[in-house]
Write a protein that holds these residues in place. Structure first.
Motif, PDB file in Angstrom:
ATOM      1  N   ASP A  12     -63.676   5.150 -29.900  1.00 29.30           N
ATOM      2  CA  ASP A  12     -63.696   5.821 -31.125  1.00 29.30           C
ATOM      3  C   ASP A  12     -65.103   6.211 -31.296  1.00 29.30           C
ATOM      4  O   ASP A  12     -65.283   7.776 -31.347  1.00 29.30           O
ATOM      5  CB  ASP A  12     -63.461   4.895 -32.396  1.00 29.30           C
ATOM      6  N   HIS A  51     -56.445  13.076 -39.559  1.00 33.94           N
ATOM      7  CA  HIS A  51     -55.193  12.380 -39.162  1.00 33.94           C
ATOM      8  C   HIS A  51     -55.265  10.950 -39.819  1.00 33.94           C
ATOM      9  O   HIS A  51     -54.618  10.543 -40.635  1.00 33.94           O
ATOM     10  CB  HIS A  51     -55.056  11.831 -37.771  1.00 33.94           C
ATOM     11  N   ARG A  52     -56.418  10.473 -39.947  1.00 36.23           N
ATOM     12  CA  ARG A  52     -56.833   9.009 -40.762  1.00 36.23           C
ATOM     13  C   ARG A  52     -56.713   9.202 -41.948  1.00 36.23           C
ATOM     14  O   ARG A  52     -56.237   8.474 -42.709  1.00 36.23           O
ATOM     15  CB  ARG A  52     -58.206   8.537 -40.150  1.00 36.23           C
ATOM     16  N   SER A 108     -54.648   8.866 -33.411  1.00 37.44           N
ATOM     17  CA  SER A 108     -55.068   7.912 -34.184  1.00 37.44           C
ATOM     18  C   SER A 108     -54.472   6.487 -34.163  1.00 37.44           C
ATOM     19  O   SER A 108     -55.183   5.533 -34.494  1.00 37.44           O
ATOM     20  CB  SER A 108     -55.554   8.167 -35.783  1.00 37.44           C
ATOM     21  N   ILE A 117     -59.063  13.842 -35.467  1.00 40.13           N
ATOM     22  CA  ILE A 117     -58.409  12.449 -35.522  1.00 40.13           C
ATOM     23  C   ILE A 117     -58.920  12.069 -36.888  1.00 40.13           C
ATOM     24  O   ILE A 117     -58.002  11.114 -37.474  1.00 40.13           O
ATOM     25  CB  ILE A 117     -59.360  11.668 -34.528  1.00 40.13           C
TER      26      ILE A 117
END
Length: 609
Positions: free
Chosen positions: A178, A446-447, A168, A443
């Protein structure tokens, strides 16, 4: 449900083959789609002779009211039927796997090379380059998502870290890269080919946690006591330098070799010891240990044809890595849900409805065993206790059957659902954090985690539960289609293997009994096939099917689930588009039903001389 009208038809171009009209110089021909659920399509073309034997794509234009077939038009040729590249293209298209080259718009968001970690990066990250971190993966793996470390702490506890590629950092919300990754949803692993979710510069290089290079990571670090209980957990963006990229076999060898005592080996031994305790505790809580025969091909390095086929052997180190990935996923799931109760991206595995277990219960009953299915714990305990003297493979067969009873695990948004439980893992909450190079879900996770620990800023779509839910729907669809494409790829390569081998004799076990057939599993190849007892060319034998047991009696001989049989295996290539593995019964010998075993190739060659 009453259909009152059709607003829009979900027609897509279909892959298949053209079957030429018998009428001389005809321009109208019938196209047979690879997908058997789709009717044949009538198309007009003057290049039919050229297209015969090719895999082609055809689109439907309309379906006249009084016509048996819809009308369509030729789109493009994919290549010769049976060709490896052509068949791979067909299975990717048929399973809706995005596999086109990445566009310039996507590639424009890649970092400029040569890339280095900057002082700005170091200022906001924990420097963990001195730790003895290593990765353990299958052989040939270049997209290394995860690495681990374990070290002793002064207070007698141990510190364990799971370090995950910080994808990310490179893929920022809303840009072309993305959006492309979100659409693809997952990397797809076919036999001998990988279709990446993100461009190769990231997947195999800058994000891959290779050894002896500095890499950006997202680390989950625990303090763990001697009983493998978590004392404390912390999450941090970090910089690591992996000391070794090992295969499962290499890591296992280090653990087992008493002469090796370097830091990496000590770290692996510490991880392995804790993983065994974690696994034991998980299983005591009711986590399921199921089974599915996974196949590994040995590919000829020059022709890329399969030259050997065998089931994958799992080592202790596979389990070691898995335990810490599960622990990280559970720890992160709890953290993001605590911070964002409405918009956490989680993963659940619903409990199967009781009727799903009917076949498992019947199978166990046939061996005078009882399987309790009222909870995952009861099922796990029953499976552990299910043993038949003199039949060691029975337990594996039962677990393969139990796997077939399970529901599909799915992604969901926490604000749109109330049931979070993961049945198979016996965990109240779960997510995917550990594979962001190959899964888009990770992802997003993770964000969310980065926002939760103040390491990154949020953006509107991340906090919108409706948009998260729509994203989950796409991810679930892409994951399902990737699974189907992978199975189709294994099936195609299995066919190639048997095409070059001729007819083989193998022992197997009956997995299912049908009205006119038995489904046989060949453990050596992890291969399933059907032995049919009704054949158009032969008079049918006397068949009696008992659904309750279930059993099938053929000419007085009774077949039950898990019976051992011997079969011949061959490739039936009579239908170019739908080639199949064919099995015929050799033993038990039933007059007029069973066939003679085939002679080995070498012996036949001698006789021919």
């Amino acid at each position: 449900m009453l259909v009152v009208g059709i607003i829009k038809r979900n027609w897509r171009p279909f892959c298949g083959m053209l079957f030429l009209s018998q009428i001389k110089e005809a321009t109208r021909h019938l196209f047979t789609p690879a997908d058997r659920r789709i009717p044949r399509i009538r198309i007009e073309t003057r290049q039919a002779a050229t297209l015969a034997g090719q895999r082609i794509m055809v689109a439907i234009d309309g379906w006249p009211k009084h016509s048996r077939y819809p009308n369509g038009h030729f789109v493009r040729s994919l290549g010769s039927a049976g060709d490896k590249e052509t068949e791979t293209e067909v299975l990717l298209l048929e399973h809706d796997v995005p596999h086109q080259d990445f566009s310039q718009a996507v590639l424009s968001f890649l970092p400029k090379m040569p890339w280095n970690i900057t002082e700005e990066d170091m200022a906001v990250r924990e420097d963990l380059r001195n730790l003895t971190v290593c990765s353990v993966d299958p052989p040939g793996c270049t997209d290394i998502d995860d690495a681990l470390h374990c070290r002793d702490l002064p207070n007698g506890n141990q510190e364990v870290g799971v370090h995950i590629a910080d994808v990310s950092h490179f893929i920022r919300p809303g840009n072309a890269m993305d959006l492309e990754a979100a659409n693809r949803g997952t990397t797809v692993y076919l036999t001998g080919r990988r279709i990446d979710m993100v461009p190769e510069l990231l997947s195999s290089n800058l994000c891959s946690l290779r050894s002896s290079v500095e890499r950006l990571a997202f680390s989950c670090i625990w303090e763990i006591n001697d009983k493998a209980e978590i004392v404390q957990t912390r999450f941090t963006k970090s910089v690591i330098n992996s000391k070794a990229s090992l295969t499962y076999a290499e890591a296992q060898m280090r653990i087992d070799d008493a002469n090796m005592n370097d830091d990496t080996t000590k770290s692996l031994r510490g991880l392995n010891r804790l993983a065994k305790i974690l696994k034991k505790r998980r299983i005591e809580k009711g986590a399921l240990t199921l089974s599915s025969p996974e196949v590994r091909f040995h590919i000829d390095s020059e022709t890329h044809d399969p030259i050997d086929l065998q089931t994958k052997e799992l080592k202790e180190t596979n389990s070691m890595v898995e335990e810490f990935m599960l622990l990280a996923n559970i720890s992160v799931a709890q953290k993001i849900y605590d911070e964002f109760s409405e918009c956490a991206l989680l993963r659940k595995h619903p409990a199967p409805p009781p009727s799903n277990y009917d076949i498992l219960n019947k199978a166990a009953k046939s061996k005078d065993l009882v399987i309790h299915t009222d909870s995952a714990k009861a099922l796990a305990d029953s499976l552990d206790a299910a043993q038949v003297d003199g039949f060691p493979y029975f337990n594996t067969l039962l677990r393969i059957l139990a796997t077939r009873c399970m529901m599909q695990a799915v992604y969901f948004c926490s604000g749109m659902d109330s049931d979070f439980h993961h049945y198979g893992l016996a965990s109240p909450i779960y997510t995917h954090f550990t594979s962001p190079i190959r899964r888009y879900s990770d992802i997003i996770v993770h964000r969310l985690l980065a926002v939760a620990i103040g390491a990154d800023s949020t953006y509107p779509d991340l906090m919108d539960k409706h948009k998260q839910s729509a994203l989950c729907n796409n991810l679930n669809y892409r994951h399902k289609m990737a699974q189907y494409a992978q199975r189709a790829s294994v099936a195609f390569h299995t066919q190639l293997f048997f095409k070059s081998r001729g007819i083989l004799n193998e022992e197997g076990f009956i997995l299912f009994v049908r009205k006119n057939a038995i489904i046989v599993l060949i453990p050596k190849f992890g291969l399933e096939g059907t032995v049919f007892f009704e054949n158009k060319d032969k008079p049918s034998p006397k068949l009696i099917f008992n659904e309750e047991v279930p059993s099938l009696t053929v000419e007085g001989h009774s077949f039950n689930m898990f019976d051992k049989v011997k079969v011949t295996i061959s490739l039936d290539a009579s239908n170019v588009q739908h080639q199949k593995i064919r099995m015929s019964l050799v033993e038990p010998v039933i007059s007029g039903v069973s066939v003679a075993p085939s002679e080995p190739e070498a012996k036949r060659a001698k006789l021919d001389r």
